[in-house]
Scaffold this motif. Structure first.
Motif, PDB file in Angstrom:
ATOM      1  N   HIS A 200     -39.277  81.503  49.711  1.00 54.27           N
ATOM      2  CA  HIS A 200     -38.380  82.529  50.269  1.00 54.27           C
ATOM      3  C   HIS A 200     -38.936  83.935  50.051  1.00 54.27           C
ATOM      4  CE1 HIS A 200     -35.485  79.321  50.772  1.00 54.27           C
ATOM      5  NE2 HIS A 200     -35.590  79.038  49.480  1.00 54.27           N
ATOM      6  N   GLU A 201     -40.150  84.011  49.529  1.00 53.37           N
ATOM      7  CA  GLU A 201     -40.839  85.263  49.204  1.00 53.37           C
ATOM      8  C   GLU A 201     -40.200  86.020  48.045  1.00 53.37           C
ATOM      9  OE1 GLU A 201     -42.077  87.645  52.519  1.00 53.37           O
ATOM     10  OE2 GLU A 201     -42.842  85.904  53.608  1.00 53.37           O
ATOM     11  N   ASP A 202     -39.412  85.309  47.226  1.00 54.08           N
ATOM     12  CA  ASP A 202     -38.906  85.889  45.990  1.00 54.08           C
ATOM     13  C   ASP A 202     -40.035  85.892  44.969  1.00 54.08           C
ATOM     14  OD1 ASP A 202     -36.183  86.014  46.917  1.00 54.08           O
ATOM     15  OD2 ASP A 202     -35.994  83.864  46.477  1.00 54.08           O
ATOM     16  N   ILE A 203     -40.136  86.961  44.193  1.00 54.75           N
ATOM     17  CA  ILE A 203     -41.144  87.025  43.138  1.00 54.75           C
ATOM     18  C   ILE A 203     -40.617  86.229  41.948  1.00 54.75           C
ATOM     19  CG2 ILE A 203     -42.373  88.534  41.534  1.00 54.75           C
ATOM     20  CD1 ILE A 203     -42.241  90.707  43.727  1.00 54.75           C
ATOM     21  N   VAL A 204     -41.384  85.228  41.538  1.00 56.92           N
ATOM     22  CA  VAL A 204     -40.970  84.383  40.416  1.00 56.92           C
ATOM     23  C   VAL A 204     -41.809  84.643  39.163  1.00 56.92           C
ATOM     24  CG1 VAL A 204     -39.964  82.597  41.879  1.00 56.92           C
ATOM     25  CG2 VAL A 204     -42.374  82.443  41.235  1.00 56.92           C
ATOM     26  N   ALA A 205     -42.976  85.266  39.323  1.00 54.12           N
ATOM     27  CA  ALA A 205     -43.836  85.575  38.174  1.00 54.12           C
ATOM     28  C   ALA A 205     -44.933  86.535  38.609  1.00 54.12           C
ATOM     29  CB  ALA A 205     -44.455  84.298  37.610  1.00 54.12           C
ATOM     30  N   PHE A 206     -45.545  87.181  37.628  1.00 54.92           N
ATOM     31  CA  PHE A 206     -46.756  87.947  37.897  1.00 54.92           C
ATOM     32  C   PHE A 206     -47.638  87.926  36.661  1.00 54.92           C
ATOM     33  CE2 PHE A 206     -44.001  91.279  36.178  1.00 54.92           C
ATOM     34  CZ  PHE A 206     -44.854  92.031  35.387  1.00 54.92           C
TER      35      PHE A 206
ATOM     36  N   VAL B 293     -46.077 101.013  35.229  1.00 53.15           N
ATOM     37  CA  VAL B 293     -45.163 100.415  36.211  1.00 53.15           C
ATOM     38  C   VAL B 293     -44.794  98.986  35.843  1.00 53.15           C
ATOM     39  CG1 VAL B 293     -45.836 101.958  38.105  1.00 53.15           C
ATOM     40  CG2 VAL B 293     -46.954  99.737  37.882  1.00 53.15           C
ATOM     41  N   SER B 294     -45.716  98.237  35.249  1.00 54.13           N
ATOM     42  CA  SER B 294     -45.393  96.850  34.896  1.00 54.13           C
ATOM     43  C   SER B 294     -44.443  96.784  33.697  1.00 54.13           C
ATOM     44  CB  SER B 294     -46.660  96.039  34.635  1.00 54.13           C
ATOM     45  OG  SER B 294     -47.405  96.580  33.566  1.00 54.13           O
ATOM     46  N   ILE B 295     -44.734  97.522  32.643  1.00 52.30           N
ATOM     47  CA  ILE B 295     -43.845  97.536  31.480  1.00 52.30           C
ATOM     48  C   ILE B 295     -42.518  98.196  31.845  1.00 52.30           C
ATOM     49  CG2 ILE B 295     -43.534  98.404  29.119  1.00 52.30           C
ATOM     50  CD1 ILE B 295     -45.527  96.055  29.423  1.00 52.30           C
ATOM     51  N   GLY B 296     -42.571  99.211  32.698  1.00 54.40           N
ATOM     52  CA  GLY B 296     -41.336  99.853  33.165  1.00 54.40           C
ATOM     53  C   GLY B 296     -40.446  98.887  33.923  1.00 54.40           C
ATOM     54  N   ALA B 297     -41.036  98.036  34.752  1.00 50.55           N
ATOM     55  CA  ALA B 297     -40.250  97.048  35.493  1.00 50.55           C
ATOM     56  C   ALA B 297     -39.612  96.037  34.552  1.00 50.55           C
ATOM     57  CB  ALA B 297     -41.125  96.338  36.528  1.00 50.55           C
ATOM     58  N   VAL B 298     -40.389  95.549  33.592  1.00 50.64           N
ATOM     59  CA  VAL B 298     -39.854  94.590  32.611  1.00 50.64           C
ATOM     60  C   VAL B 298     -38.721  95.229  31.807  1.00 50.64           C
ATOM     61  CG1 VAL B 298     -40.404  93.262  30.525  1.00 50.64           C
ATOM     62  CG2 VAL B 298     -41.979  93.249  32.469  1.00 50.64           C
TER      63      VAL B 298
ATOM     64  N   LEU C 233     -35.137  93.222  43.394  1.00 56.17           N
ATOM     65  CA  LEU C 233     -35.316  94.608  43.833  1.00 56.17           C
ATOM     66  C   LEU C 233     -36.278  95.348  42.908  1.00 56.17           C
ATOM     67  CD1 LEU C 233     -34.464  96.763  45.869  1.00 56.17           C
ATOM     68  CD2 LEU C 233     -32.581  97.335  44.331  1.00 56.17           C
ATOM     69  N   LEU C 234     -36.115  95.158  41.610  1.00 57.04           N
ATOM     70  CA  LEU C 234     -37.014  95.813  40.658  1.00 57.04           C
ATOM     71  C   LEU C 234     -38.433  95.269  40.758  1.00 57.04           C
ATOM     72  CD1 LEU C 234     -34.502  95.995  37.707  1.00 57.04           C
ATOM     73  CD2 LEU C 234     -35.428  97.934  38.994  1.00 57.04           C
ATOM     74  N   LEU C 235     -38.576  93.963  40.942  1.00 50.63           N
ATOM     75  CA  LEU C 235     -39.915  93.378  41.061  1.00 50.63           C
ATOM     76  C   LEU C 235     -40.585  93.752  42.378  1.00 50.63           C
ATOM     77  CD1 LEU C 235     -39.353  89.854  39.469  1.00 50.63           C
ATOM     78  CD2 LEU C 235     -40.624  91.794  38.505  1.00 50.63           C
ATOM     79  N   GLN C 236     -39.811  93.889  43.442  1.00 45.65           N
ATOM     80  CA  GLN C 236     -40.393  94.348  44.714  1.00 45.65           C
ATOM     81  C   GLN C 236     -40.891  95.787  44.577  1.00 45.65           C
ATOM     82  OE1 GLN C 236     -41.151  92.566  47.377  1.00 45.65           O
ATOM     83  NE2 GLN C 236     -40.166  90.710  46.612  1.00 45.65           N
ATOM     84  N   GLY C 237     -40.167  96.604  43.804  1.00 50.73           N
ATOM     85  CA  GLY C 237     -40.639  97.968  43.520  1.00 50.73           C
ATOM     86  C   GLY C 237     -41.949  97.950  42.759  1.00 50.73           C
ATOM     87  N   LEU C 238     -42.066  97.045  41.793  1.00 49.85           N
ATOM     88  CA  LEU C 238     -43.318  96.877  41.051  1.00 49.85           C
ATOM     89  C   LEU C 238     -44.445  96.498  42.008  1.00 49.85           C
ATOM     90  CD1 LEU C 238     -45.122  96.449  38.527  1.00 49.85           C
ATOM     91  CD2 LEU C 238     -44.165  94.133  38.403  1.00 49.85           C
ATOM     92  N   LYS C 239     -44.188  95.529  42.868  1.00 56.01           N
ATOM     93  CA  LYS C 239     -45.200  95.074  43.839  1.00 56.01           C
ATOM     94  C   LYS C 239     -45.670  96.232  44.721  1.00 56.01           C
ATOM     95  CE  LYS C 239     -45.683  92.041  47.815  1.00 56.01           C
ATOM     96  NZ  LYS C 239     -44.918  91.278  48.815  1.00 56.01           N
ATOM     97  N   LEU C 240     -44.737  97.014  45.246  1.00 56.85           N
ATOM     98  CA  LEU C 240     -45.102  98.150  46.097  1.00 56.85           C
ATOM     99  C   LEU C 240     -45.946  99.174  45.332  1.00 56.85           C
ATOM    100  CD1 LEU C 240     -41.770  98.728  48.041  1.00 56.85           C
ATOM    101  CD2 LEU C 240     -43.938  97.888  48.975  1.00 56.85           C
TER     102      LEU C 240
END
Length: 112
Positions: free
Chosen positions: A11-17, A40-45, A85-92
């Motif tokens: 479904h294009e949901d982020i499940v891990a990175f 950005v990665s630690i900020g998202a977590v 939403l937060l993980l999509q922001g990280l991806k962008l």
């Protein structure tokens, strides 16, 4: 180089990175690519924990250069959407960094 692999479900949901490596875009302590990717990665977590009250599964190694995070199962639909939403922001953010600094960071999307 920093390598980022973002794992998405059907479904294009982020499940891990997973982030690994070092940018080496400047001297230690002055590497803006490494600092940006880390921020950005630690900020998202941290945002997922503080705003969604979700303890994302984190694995990090040693003195830096490796971060693996996974979304826990069993979240309510509302919380899962907020986490997404937060993980999509990280991806962008990471993809924008890759466009600006392609010699120092790569982002790969792994769809399973």
């Amino acid at each position: 180089m920093i390598h980022v692999r973002i794992q998405q479900n059907q479904h294009e949901d982020i499940v891990a990175f997973v982030m690994s490596g070092h940018a080496e875009a400047g001297p230690h302590g002055q590497d803006i690519v490494c600092a940006g990717a880390s921020a950005v990665s630690i900020g998202a977590v941290n945002a997922i924990h503080a705003l969604c009250d979700v303890d994302i599964v984190v694995d990090s190694a040693g003195e830096g250069g490796y971060l693996k995070c996974a979304v826990p199962s069993g979240l309510t639909t509302r919380i899962f959407e907020d986490v997404q939403l937060l993980l999509q922001g990280l991806k962008l953010s990471l993809e924008a960094m890759m466009e600006t600094y392609p010699s120092f960071i790569t982002v790969e999307i792994d769809r399973r």
